[in-house]
Design a protein around this motif. Sequence first.
Motif: not given
Length: 227
Positions: A184-206
Amino acid sequence: MSSTEPVPLSPTPRSTLTRSKERGRVERAELDAVLDTGLICHLGVVLGDSPVVIPTVYGRDGNTLYLHGSTGAGNLRAAVDAEISVAVTHVDGLVYARSAMHFSMNYRSAVVRGRAALITDEDERMHALRVIVEHSAPGAWDRVRPPNRKEMAATMVLAVDLTEASVKVRAGGPVDDPADVAAGVAWSGVLPLRQVFNAPIPSPDLGPDIETPADVTARVSGGVVTG
């Protein structure tokens, strides 16, 4: 082989795993899944007398992987008619173990080996660029201006056959030594990872009358890019 049976990968000496063979995947559909859900590949070529690895976008159409870049790019020119390697990797989690030697990652990866062919037919070149754009931005090609003659003249398109490839996947928790578990020397397990899209940023000249396309906002609501 019936249409309902899985299509296998075709192993070659270069694409046969030599380490952690139990993590290998043998179905062609698993190769397609890794490629189709990725956004960046790493292209390995020999430039002069040494190897170089270049991150770049790509697209898949059936059994063909398309790559593109500037005609002035020495790295891409070195790939023409040469043996290359293309890798795509998704990291799904960090695996914390009880010992330093057993730390790992959960991942899905594909490595493609083959000879890169220069595409010269103009119709196929345009098709390949559409495939590449639609791979990372589905729905975009039909609403934007297509490449003009000057842009096409400055663009090199390569095709790589997907016949020779390997797929490797790690999933699950740490594989600790029984003595470390008992101690029992240390914590063990999995830290899940995922990649997501954030809200789109419109071009300033749109212009104010141009709304964010539904296929763009749908990717935000869908959330996950990979995983």
